[in-house]
Design an enzyme around this catalytic site. Structure first.
Site, PDB file in Angstrom:
ATOM      1  N   LYS A 251      -1.912  -1.783   0.436  1.00 16.90           N
ATOM      2  CA  LYS A 251      -0.869  -0.909   0.959  1.00 16.90           C
ATOM      3  C   LYS A 251      -1.432   0.499   1.066  1.00 16.90           C
ATOM      4  O   LYS A 251      -2.373   0.833   0.351  1.00 16.90           O
ATOM      5  CB  LYS A 251       0.342  -0.885   0.010  1.00 16.90           C
ATOM      6  CG  LYS A 251       1.639  -0.533   0.685  1.00 16.90           C
ATOM      7  CD  LYS A 251       2.181  -1.731   1.438  1.00 16.90           C
ATOM      8  CE  LYS A 251       3.580  -1.544   1.926  1.00 16.90           C
ATOM      9  NZ  LYS A 251       4.185  -2.850   2.232  1.00 16.90           N
TER      10      LYS A 251
HETATM   11  N1  GLU Z   1       4.752  -3.529   5.746  1.00 17.29           N
HETATM   12  C1  GLU Z   1       5.110  -4.891   5.966  1.00 17.29           C
HETATM   13  C2  GLU Z   1       5.364  -5.576   4.636  1.00 17.29           C
HETATM   14  O1  GLU Z   1       5.685  -4.962   3.659  1.00 17.29           O
HETATM   15  C3  GLU Z   1       4.136  -5.624   6.878  1.00 17.29           C
HETATM   16  C4  GLU Z   1       2.719  -5.720   6.384  1.00 17.29           C
HETATM   17  C5  GLU Z   1       1.758  -6.312   7.407  1.00 17.29           C
HETATM   18  O2  GLU Z   1       2.180  -6.752   8.450  1.00 17.29           O
HETATM   19  O3  GLU Z   1       0.556  -6.296   7.097  1.00 17.29           O
HETATM   20  O4  GLU Z   1       5.325  -6.773   4.543  1.00 17.29           O
END
Ligand code: GLU
Length: 423
Positions: free
Chosen positions: A113
């Protein structure tokens, strides 16, 4: 006169909560302490300063993070968040949850993240572009299609991904489609990605209702948050026959027991309006939305919105976690004791990363799929994960959250054992 800084939505340290959650999962599923020792920490956390020229000519150095939790099952994957409350520990917790989410879905990814402490609502497109490009250049050695693949999250969108893709590609000297997902369709995005998180949540809710021998028709649904996840969830669930009785954004919400015109809300938001301004409903606060009389409550905004203080006010019988970590562990226990069925984040909001996986595959192959194909494959993966989680929930007589996390953590633990600890 000085005004007090607004209170963060994070009342408890989210990484500590995520680590405690892992401990509980390990105890329930008998996972070896040596593995817990590996999995409770993040593999790598990078903190960067992002000096950005603002429109008034001044310079502001924003703080940004990119965290990889684990790569035992593949390159790390996860969004980038732009929000004033971002902290390193928040990003770490979200990275850990991405590991579990990808594992539960059976995707060949680990978890990551990113986040930047900023308020994107108060920044101009030019400032956002400058900050995003500089952030990308600061983490350019951390990301890459075989290494770590960002995507949108709270406060970022397809345009943000386009800037990251372009900055990365310009530095490499050629277009690298696989470096980010959630890109605009014109530059290698996938059909269906924008709605994917909400479509996955809808599949999940439909599966749960099927298990309870009921359907979506006439169900009263309250949706908190009208960003990408909340807006499309409200739209899709209304199209499936539910009555969306309440919606909200960060400034508040509206309630109408006869149903809200979701399409009008969409148009209003697109033109820069806020939800409480909408006609056709009684104005409510986000706190009131949580306590509304409804069948399904879908928190689709931020973490820790339901806590031990307000959990007993929840009247919904089903909670669909469109957001990551919207319930604190204490709230979780209270709601579980009340018999509320909670469809946990790693299951309910995984549709986004599933279609991100499809986008990554399509980019690597330079071969793009039809929207029907994307949606059908999404349904297959989410439904399979739901069925596996449901079976574990029934067999072991534990919560859906514990079942989902247990399956996910076990798979990562297995991959770690099979690979062995280097050196
Ligand atoms: N931010 C989204 C999540 O928390 C998508 C992450 C992604 O597609 O890599 O799942």
């Amino acid at each position: 006169m000085a005004t007090a800084a607004p209170e963060s939505h994070l009342r408890e340290n989210p990484f500590r909560l995520a680590q405690q959650q892992l401990r509980k999962v390990a105890d329930t599923f008998g996972i070896d302490d040596r593995l817990v020792e590996v999995l409770r920490q993040c593999k790598k956390a990078v903190e960067v300063s992002i000096p950005t020229t603002l429109d008034d000519g001044t310079v502001r150095a924003y703080s940004g993070y990119r965290v990889t939790h684990n790569i035992a099952r593949g390159p790390s994957k996860g969004g980038i968040r732009y929000h004033p409350d971002v902290t390193l520990d928040e990003v770490k917790s979200l990275a850990m949850w991405m590991t579990w989410k990808c594992s539960l879905m059976g995707l060949p990814f680990g978890g990551a993240k990113g986040g930047v402490i900023c308020n994107p609502k108060r920044m101009s497109p030019r400032e956002l572009e400058g900050m995003t490009r500089r952030f990308t250049s600061e983490i350019i050695n951390e990301i890459g299609p075989e290494k770590d693949i960002p995507a949108p999250d709270v406060g970022t969108n397809a345009q943000t991904m386009a800037w990251i893709f372009d900055t990365y590609s310009m530095n490499k000297g050629h277009s690298v489609l696989g470096v980010v997902t959630g890109k605009p369709l014109t530059i290698g995005g996938s059909l269906g990605r924008e709605e994917a998180t909400s479509r996955g949540a809808t599949f999940c809710l439909e599966s749960a209702l099927r298990m309870q021998q009921r359907g979506v028709e006439g169900l009263r649904v309250a949706v908190q948050g009208f960003g990408n996840v909340g807006a499309y969830f409200a739209k899709l669930i209304a199209e499936a026959g539910a009555t969306v009785v309440a919606i909200s954004d960060s400034s508040g919400g509206i309630y109408n027991p006869n149903g809200i015109d979701v399409a009008a809300a969409f148009a209003h938001k697109r033109s820069g309006g806020s939800i409480p301004e909408l006609k056709g409903g009684e104005r409510i606060t986000n706190e009131e939305l949580i306590a509304l009389d409804c069948d399904v409550f879908a928190p689709c905004a931020l973490e820790q919105v339901v806590t031990e203080e307000n959990a007993d006010q929840v009247k919904a019988q089903v909670i669909v976690e469109g957001a990551n970590g919207p319930l604190t562990p204490a709230a979780d226990e209270i709601l579980d004791a009340k018999g509320v069925l909670i469809l946990p984040d790693v299951l309910a909001n995984a549709g986004g990363v599933v279609v991100s996986y499809f986008e990554w595959v399509q980019g690597l192959q330079e071969y793009f799929w039809k929207e029907d194909e994307v949606n059908a494959r999404l349904r297959e993966i989410v439904t399979r994960a739901f069925d596996e989680t449901w079976a574990t929930y029934q067999d072991r007589n534990i919560t859906m959250r514990m079942a989902a996390y247990g399956l996910a953590v076990q798979r990562v633990a297995e991959a770690t054992v099979t690979r062995g600890l280097y050196p």
